[in-house]
Design a protein around this motif. Sequence first.
Motif, PDB file in Angstrom:
ATOM      1  N   ILE A 141      17.767 -15.575  39.330  1.00  0.00           N
ATOM      2  CA  ILE A 141      18.400 -16.669  39.763  1.00  0.00           C
ATOM      3  C   ILE A 141      19.614 -16.307  40.000  1.00  0.00           C
ATOM      4  N   GLY A 142      20.220 -17.205  41.150  1.00  0.00           N
ATOM      5  CA  GLY A 142      21.631 -16.726  41.853  1.00  0.00           C
ATOM      6  C   GLY A 142      21.973 -17.848  42.708  1.00  0.00           C
ATOM      7  N   THR A 143      22.591 -17.065  43.055  1.00  0.00           N
ATOM      8  CA  THR A 143      23.415 -17.779  45.036  1.00  0.00           C
ATOM      9  C   THR A 143      23.020 -17.594  46.131  1.00  0.00           C
ATOM     10  N   ARG A 144      23.011 -18.463  46.738  1.00  0.00           N
ATOM     11  CA  ARG A 144      22.660 -18.108  48.312  1.00  0.00           C
ATOM     12  C   ARG A 144      23.341 -16.962  49.071  1.00  0.00           C
ATOM     13  N   PHE A 150      24.522 -12.599  32.801  1.00  0.00           N
ATOM     14  CA  PHE A 150      25.267 -12.943  34.160  1.00  0.00           C
ATOM     15  C   PHE A 150      25.834 -12.048  34.980  1.00  0.00           C
ATOM     16  N   TYR A 151      25.723 -11.786  36.348  1.00  0.00           N
ATOM     17  CA  TYR A 151      26.831 -10.797  37.225  1.00  0.00           C
ATOM     18  C   TYR A 151      27.813 -11.898  37.735  1.00  0.00           C
ATOM     19  N   GLU A 152      28.870 -11.131  37.406  1.00  0.00           N
ATOM     20  CA  GLU A 152      29.581 -11.641  38.749  1.00  0.00           C
ATOM     21  C   GLU A 152      30.508 -11.048  39.628  1.00  0.00           C
ATOM     22  N   GLN A 153      29.689 -11.402  40.763  1.00  0.00           N
ATOM     23  CA  GLN A 153      30.025 -10.594  41.453  1.00  0.00           C
ATOM     24  C   GLN A 153      31.280 -10.519  42.487  1.00  0.00           C
ATOM     25  N   ASN A 154      32.601 -11.253  42.117  1.00  0.00           N
ATOM     26  CA  ASN A 154      33.548 -10.953  42.326  1.00  0.00           C
ATOM     27  C   ASN A 154      34.440  -9.998  41.930  1.00  0.00           C
ATOM     28  N   ASP A 155      33.933  -9.695  40.890  1.00  0.00           N
ATOM     29  CA  ASP A 155      34.732  -9.211  39.572  1.00  0.00           C
ATOM     30  C   ASP A 155      34.052  -7.764  39.176  1.00  0.00           C
ATOM     31  N   CYS A 156      32.283  -7.803  39.418  1.00  0.00           N
ATOM     32  CA  CYS A 156      31.737  -6.830  39.637  1.00  0.00           C
ATOM     33  C   CYS A 156      31.019  -6.640  38.374  1.00  0.00           C
ATOM     34  N   LYS A 157      30.818  -7.763  37.624  1.00  0.00           N
ATOM     35  CA  LYS A 157      30.420  -7.156  35.867  1.00  0.00           C
ATOM     36  C   LYS A 157      29.258  -8.261  35.921  1.00  0.00           C
ATOM     37  N   TRP A 158      28.827  -7.514  34.520  1.00  0.00           N
ATOM     38  CA  TRP A 158      27.925  -8.167  33.761  1.00  0.00           C
ATOM     39  C   TRP A 158      28.350  -8.703  32.323  1.00  0.00           C
ATOM     40  N   TYR A 159      27.910 -10.401  31.989  1.00  0.00           N
ATOM     41  CA  TYR A 159      28.286 -10.949  30.913  1.00  0.00           C
ATOM     42  C   TYR A 159      26.864 -11.634  30.593  1.00  0.00           C
ATOM     43  N   VAL A 180      17.433 -14.794  30.768  1.00  0.00           N
ATOM     44  CA  VAL A 180      17.387 -15.255  32.295  1.00  0.00           C
ATOM     45  C   VAL A 180      19.140 -14.429  32.909  1.00  0.00           C
ATOM     46  N   TYR A 181      18.821 -13.740  33.447  1.00  0.00           N
ATOM     47  CA  TYR A 181      19.714 -12.996  34.377  1.00  0.00           C
ATOM     48  C   TYR A 181      19.858 -13.847  36.046  1.00  0.00           C
ATOM     49  N   ALA A 182      21.260 -14.184  36.313  1.00  0.00           N
ATOM     50  CA  ALA A 182      21.416 -14.790  37.055  1.00  0.00           C
ATOM     51  C   ALA A 182      22.687 -14.162  37.951  1.00  0.00           C
ATOM     52  N   VAL A 183      22.442 -13.844  38.705  1.00  0.00           N
ATOM     53  CA  VAL A 183      23.625 -13.696  39.498  1.00  0.00           C
ATOM     54  C   VAL A 183      24.280 -14.421  40.735  1.00  0.00           C
ATOM     55  N   GLY A 184      25.745 -14.814  40.954  1.00  0.00           N
ATOM     56  CA  GLY A 184      26.854 -15.991  40.968  1.00  0.00           C
ATOM     57  C   GLY A 184      28.165 -15.304  41.197  1.00  0.00           C
ATOM     58  N   ASN A 185      29.007 -16.537  41.632  1.00  0.00           N
ATOM     59  CA  ASN A 185      30.317 -16.532  41.215  1.00  0.00           C
ATOM     60  C   ASN A 185      30.454 -17.709  40.143  1.00  0.00           C
ATOM     61  N   LEU A 186      31.641 -17.133  39.321  1.00  0.00           N
ATOM     62  CA  LEU A 186      32.739 -18.191  38.249  1.00  0.00           C
ATOM     63  C   LEU A 186      33.667 -18.947  38.659  1.00  0.00           C
ATOM     64  N   ARG A 187      33.493 -20.191  38.968  1.00  0.00           N
ATOM     65  CA  ARG A 187      34.522 -21.112  39.685  1.00  0.00           C
ATOM     66  C   ARG A 187      36.249 -21.108  38.187  1.00  0.00           C
ATOM     67  N   THR A 188      35.924 -20.900  37.181  1.00  0.00           N
ATOM     68  CA  THR A 188      36.981 -20.319  36.517  1.00  0.00           C
ATOM     69  C   THR A 188      36.370 -19.667  35.115  1.00  0.00           C
ATOM     70  N   PRO A 189      36.606 -19.333  34.320  1.00  0.00           N
ATOM     71  CA  PRO A 189      36.015 -18.045  33.433  1.00  0.00           C
ATOM     72  C   PRO A 189      34.895 -18.773  32.720  1.00  0.00           C
ATOM     73  N   GLN A 190      34.824 -20.102  32.694  1.00  0.00           N
ATOM     74  CA  GLN A 190      34.001 -20.999  31.992  1.00  0.00           C
ATOM     75  C   GLN A 190      32.898 -21.268  32.777  1.00  0.00           C
ATOM     76  N   ASN A 209      26.573 -11.433  48.027  1.00  0.00           N
ATOM     77  CA  ASN A 209      27.047 -10.482  48.682  1.00  0.00           C
ATOM     78  C   ASN A 209      26.729  -8.670  47.985  1.00  0.00           C
ATOM     79  N   ILE A 210      27.270  -7.767  49.034  1.00  0.00           N
ATOM     80  CA  ILE A 210      26.138  -6.142  48.316  1.00  0.00           C
ATOM     81  C   ILE A 210      26.773  -6.081  46.809  1.00  0.00           C
ATOM     82  N   ASP A 211      27.610  -6.365  46.692  1.00  0.00           N
ATOM     83  CA  ASP A 211      27.845  -6.135  45.291  1.00  0.00           C
ATOM     84  C   ASP A 211      26.954  -6.498  44.420  1.00  0.00           C
TER      85      ASP A 211
END
Length: 85
Positions: free
Chosen positions: A64-67, A33-42, A1-11, A70-72
């Motif tokens: 899968i990912g967020t609607r 998982f790509y966290e688009q606010n800190d621009c890192k893959w996890y 699974v490859y996902a792009v989105g945002n973390l509310r908390t580290p977990q 963002n550009i990152d």
Amino acid sequence: VYAVGNLRTPQIISGGTAWTIEMAKDQGVPIWFYEQNDCKWYDLNTGNSLESIPSKPSGYYTGIGTRELNIDGWNAIANLYAQNS
């Protein structure tokens, strides 16, 4: 699974993407998982951030990912598919 989105908390992943991630975890599926606010893959199976982009998808996979992409996030997806290997 490859996902792009945002973390509310580290977990905790926000939104509906979290449901897919949890289902994949329950099945023991590899999750990147790509966290688009800190621009890192996890690697969500280990909880570690990655130093580089994960391997390009091959065979059957889920993306899968967020609607609210963002550009990152957009660039992360483009870079993932642009890999030669």
